[in-house]
Design a protein around this motif. Structure first.
Motif, PDB file in Angstrom:
ATOM      1  N   GLN A   1       4.131 -14.406  -0.230  1.00  0.00           N
ATOM      2  CA  GLN A   1       3.317 -14.266  -1.443  1.00  0.00           C
ATOM      3  C   GLN A   1       3.219 -15.608  -2.143  1.00  0.00           C
ATOM      4  OE1 GLN A   1       5.596 -11.172  -3.417  1.00  0.00           O
ATOM      5  NE2 GLN A   1       4.132  -9.610  -2.802  1.00  0.00           N
TER       6      GLN A   1
ATOM      7  N   LYS B   1       8.403 -11.940   0.606  1.00  0.00           N
ATOM      8  CA  LYS B   1       8.648 -10.615   0.040  1.00  0.00           C
ATOM      9  C   LYS B   1       8.916  -9.691   1.224  1.00  0.00           C
ATOM     10  CE  LYS B   1       8.601  -6.890  -2.260  1.00  0.00           C
ATOM     11  NZ  LYS B   1       9.521  -6.531  -3.328  1.00  0.00           N
TER      12      LYS B   1
ATOM     13  N   ALA C   1       8.792  -6.408   2.377  1.00  0.00           N
ATOM     14  CA  ALA C   1       8.214  -5.150   1.911  1.00  0.00           C
ATOM     15  C   ALA C   1       8.890  -3.965   2.586  1.00  0.00           C
ATOM     16  CB  ALA C   1       6.711  -5.129   2.184  1.00  0.00           C
TER      17      ALA C   1
ATOM     18  N   GLY D   1       5.217   0.117  -4.828  1.00  0.00           N
ATOM     19  CA  GLY D   1       5.705  -1.141  -4.287  1.00  0.00           C
ATOM     20  C   GLY D   1       6.943  -0.997  -3.420  1.00  0.00           C
ATOM     21  N   ALA D   2       7.326   0.235  -3.104  1.00  0.00           N
ATOM     22  CA  ALA D   2       8.548   0.465  -2.322  1.00  0.00           C
ATOM     23  C   ALA D   2       8.378   0.067  -0.860  1.00  0.00           C
ATOM     24  CB  ALA D   2       8.953   1.924  -2.412  1.00  0.00           C
ATOM     25  N   GLY D   3       7.134   0.086  -0.371  1.00  0.00           N
ATOM     26  CA  GLY D   3       6.898  -0.263   1.031  1.00  0.00           C
ATOM     27  C   GLY D   3       6.300   0.870   1.849  1.00  0.00           C
ATOM     28  N   LYS D   4       5.804   1.897   1.164  1.00  0.00           N
ATOM     29  CA  LYS D   4       5.259   3.054   1.876  1.00  0.00           C
ATOM     30  C   LYS D   4       3.993   2.690   2.647  1.00  0.00           C
ATOM     31  CE  LYS D   4       4.711   5.355  -1.956  1.00  0.00           C
ATOM     32  NZ  LYS D   4       5.181   4.381  -2.948  1.00  0.00           N
ATOM     33  N   SER D   5       3.037   2.104   1.943  1.00  0.00           N
ATOM     34  CA  SER D   5       1.771   1.786   2.611  1.00  0.00           C
ATOM     35  C   SER D   5       1.980   0.773   3.726  1.00  0.00           C
ATOM     36  CB  SER D   5       0.761   1.236   1.604  1.00  0.00           C
ATOM     37  OG  SER D   5       0.469   2.209   0.641  1.00  0.00           O
ATOM     38  N   THR D   6       2.873  -0.161   3.492  1.00  0.00           N
ATOM     39  CA  THR D   6       3.152  -1.158   4.522  1.00  0.00           C
ATOM     40  C   THR D   6       3.680  -0.481   5.785  1.00  0.00           C
ATOM     41  OG1 THR D   6       3.661  -2.743   2.778  1.00  0.00           O
ATOM     42  CG2 THR D   6       4.409  -3.288   4.999  1.00  0.00           C
TER      43      THR D   6
END
Ligand SMILES: Nc1ncnc2c1ncn2[C@@H]1O[C@H](COP(=O)(O)OP(=O)(O)O)[C@@H](O)[C@H]1O
Ligand SMILES: [Mg+2]
Lengths: 345, 267
Positions: free
Chosen positions: A15, A37, A39, A60-65
């Motif tokens: 980032q 970062k 993720a 921002g926990a990393g679910k979508s990633t």
């Protein structure tokens, strides 16, 4: 062998760091500063065919990633990931044929052309046999109520209509796995119900494996049997939803509706020493540990002292549970003792 | 190839969307018609000042050159304005990647879809302009015309390859508008769209010769006019083909690198 298997799965983003304001921009222009970062941080999990998993965590926990790595859109930084025998990012197209994806925040429909034409494109892109396409389309149109806006372009339909159409599009090719990333975000109750019912029917009738990220706990209770919680890139809980409720949600609250305000609380409190009793006008509420007391015992202790018109028992809310997990008030590691963590917390 | 059907479906949709945006298409066309008129008057003035041939071009040939340049510029204009950084920012790349489609091939399909329509509109407009200015030179014979069409097709492939490669920079930099504008400017100069390369000073012509751009206007235009002998024509077609293939492969390579570097947004 599990259908999905992740071992040490990690995604690191670089980032750009910029100080605020013009000076920050100038500095950034001349010397770029970056920070890593992480993720998704060395997560392990496996999912069997036919399972329905809620994948939860704060923003921002990393679910979508994680979902993007599962779908092959993002390449993991390290770790291994195998989905139905394939490494998703290496065999992205082959993997794509077997999965359906719905991103609640954006549509897969073509913006300018009628919804039905987007479906027809899906038929061509996924090479769906004509008969199967016809059957699925007819069935989904019926269940999801798509007929009224089928001939409108996606740009002209409401969010709820769009999500229903998106869900239809994601399932026309009968994928083995369905990834849903916040599918009910911003929808009203009726649409949510219709979407949840549809997903449930896919799970029951076709054995579709579902991985769902959501902030809506109704989604979880309706669709998923298992919940995985991720926070700050790390999995902090993975287990059965019912068991989670049993283990941690020990509190029940019983509310009595009274005919008259109670004269004195003394005798009731004396009869129920381990409980938290509150009154609010004509309502009397007792919070109790259901492993120590039965609702009947509470009623037996209360009834002799007041005239009860009606009563109701509150089940523990998954929402409360999860909120507590996020807030660190509840440790979900299996060996941590859970003595009264929830009581009055 | 069994996969062809899905890409032709994309191409068809892309053409359909062009029709939906016909107003915008028409405005774009009108803009380039003004531009053609300006070029015609400019060059007419130059030719009036020095009767006969200039740099080997007669006035009817020059008119043909300008219209060929106009035609080639009109092809894939929609795609040429593609700004992948917007697609990235809005997460459209992510949805594309969730489908069983090759990214570059899908882009190609959607770029090619509107081409027949762009071609016909440009030829129609070109014919009207040609009539207004007293006609233009035509290809010497059917064979020249056929080779011209092949060369024009390759020019379009080069354009695709180039725009695609330039778009890939969106993965590494944030705003790509500057890069897109820069590409258009360099391309206009070195393709010969503004001035035939023959009018360039030697050193600039030498630069143009090693760049891919000449294949986008100059080569097909000179083939149309029959300005090159057969061996030169063959050589120049070969150079065009090399650039087309080279740029398309480079685009694939960049894409592969991009997938690792990617920061695909949204969600
Ligand atoms: N493309 C990206 N570039 C840089 N950082 C990113 C990118 N995508 C996500 N992140 C960061 O990774 C973390 C996890 O993001 P995400 O997976 O979207 O969270 P969630 O879906 O759980 O809300 C966040 O801190 C986010 O800022
Ligand atoms: Mg997300």
């Amino acid at each position: 062998m599990p259908l999905i298997e992740a071992r040490g799965l990690t995604k690191k983003f670089r980032q750009a760091v910029k100080e605020p304001g013009l000076v920050g921009s100038l500095k950034h222009f001349f010397s770029r500063q970056y920070r890593d970062k992480i993720a998704v941080d060395h997560i392990d999990f496996s999912v069997e065919a036919g399972e329905s998993v809620a994948y939860l965590g704060p923003n921002g926990a990393g679910k979508s990633t994680t979902i993007k790595m599962l779908t092959g859109i993002l390449v993991p930084t390290s770790g291994s990931l195998v989905v139905d025998g394939l490494v998703p990012h290496e065999k992205r197209q082959q993997n794509a044929r077997k999965i359906g994806v719905v991103f609640g925040q954006r549509t897969q429909l073509w913006w300018d052309i009628p919804v039905i034409e987007s479906f027809n494109l899906a038929r061509d892109m996924y090479e769906i046999p004509a008969a199967r396409y016809r059957d699925n389309l007819a069935q989904f149109t019926e269940i999801l109520g798509l007929a009224e806006f089928m001939n409108l372009p996606a740009a002209k339909i409401s969010l709820g209509q769009r999500m229903r159409a998106d869900l239809c599009m994601a399932l026309l090719h009968d994928p083995r796995i369905l990834y849903l990333d916040e599918p009910t975000i911003g929808l009203d109750i009726a649409v949510k119900d219709s979407i949840r019912g549809f997903i449930r029917s896919r799970i029951e009738e076709r054995g579709t494996t579902v991985i769902l990220t959501t902030h809506d706990l109704g989604d979880i209770e309706d669709i998923c049997k298992r919940i995985v919680i991720i926070d700050n890139g790390k999995i902090i809980h993975d287990g059965d939803l019912a068991k989670l409720k049993d283990t941690y949600a020990r509190d029940r609250v019983i509310h009595f509706q009274l005919a008259r305000p109670p004269e004195s609380m003394g005798p009731i409190g004396a009869g129920l020493p381990a409980c938290e009793i509150t009154t609010d006008g004509l309502r009397l509420s007792v919070r109790f540990d259901r492993f120590k007391l039965a609702a009947g015992e509470i009623a037996a202790a209360v009834m002799p002292h007041v005239e009860v018109v009606d009563f109701r028992i509150d089940e523990p809310e998954v929402e409360d549970l999860i909120r507590k997990v996020y807030l660190g008030q509840l440790s979900l590691s299996p060996d941590a003792p859970q003595t009264g963590v929830l009581a009055g917390a | 190839m069994s996969g062809l059907r899905k890409y032709s479906a994309i191409a068809r949709t892309s053409l359909e969307i062009t029709f939906l945006y016909r107003t915008s298409f028409a405005l774009n066309m009108i803009g380039s018609i003004f531009y053609v008129f300006a070029m015609f008057y400019l060059w007419q003035t130059i030719f009036l000042g020095s009767p006969g041939a200039l740099g080997g071009f007669t006035w009817p040939e020059m008119k043909a050159y300008l219209l060929v340049a106009f035609l080639l510029n009109a092809l894939m204009t929609w795609f040429a304005e593609w700004n992948m950084s917007v697609d990235l920012r809005e997460g459209r790349v992510a949805t594309d990647l969730a489908r069983p489609m090759d990214f570059q091939a899908s882009r190609f399909a959607s770029a090619v879809g509107p081409v027949p329509f762009e071609f016909c509109s440009a030829v129609a407009v070109g014919a009207v302009v040609a009539l207004m200015f007293g006609g233009i030179a035509l290809p010497a014979d059917g064979a020249h015309a056929a080779v011209f069409l092949v060369s024009a097709a390759m020019a379009t492939l080069i354009k695709f390859g180039l725009v695609y490669c330039v778009s890939m920079t969106a993965f590494w930099t944030t705003g790509t508008d500057g890069i897109t504008v820069g590409r258009a400017a360099v391309q206009n100069l070195f393709s010969g769209a503004l001035i035939p390369l023959i009018f360039f000073p030697d050193w600039l012509r030498a630069v143009a010769a090693v760049l891919p751009f000449q294949g986008m206007v100059s080569t097909p235009a000179l083939i149309y006019l029959g300005k090159m002998d057969t061996p030169t024509t063959a050589l120049m077609l070969g150079v065009q083909a090399l650039w087309a293939v080279g740029l398309i492969l480079l685009g694939r390579l960049a894409w592969r690198g991009a997938q690792r570097a990617v920061t695909i947004n949204g969600g």
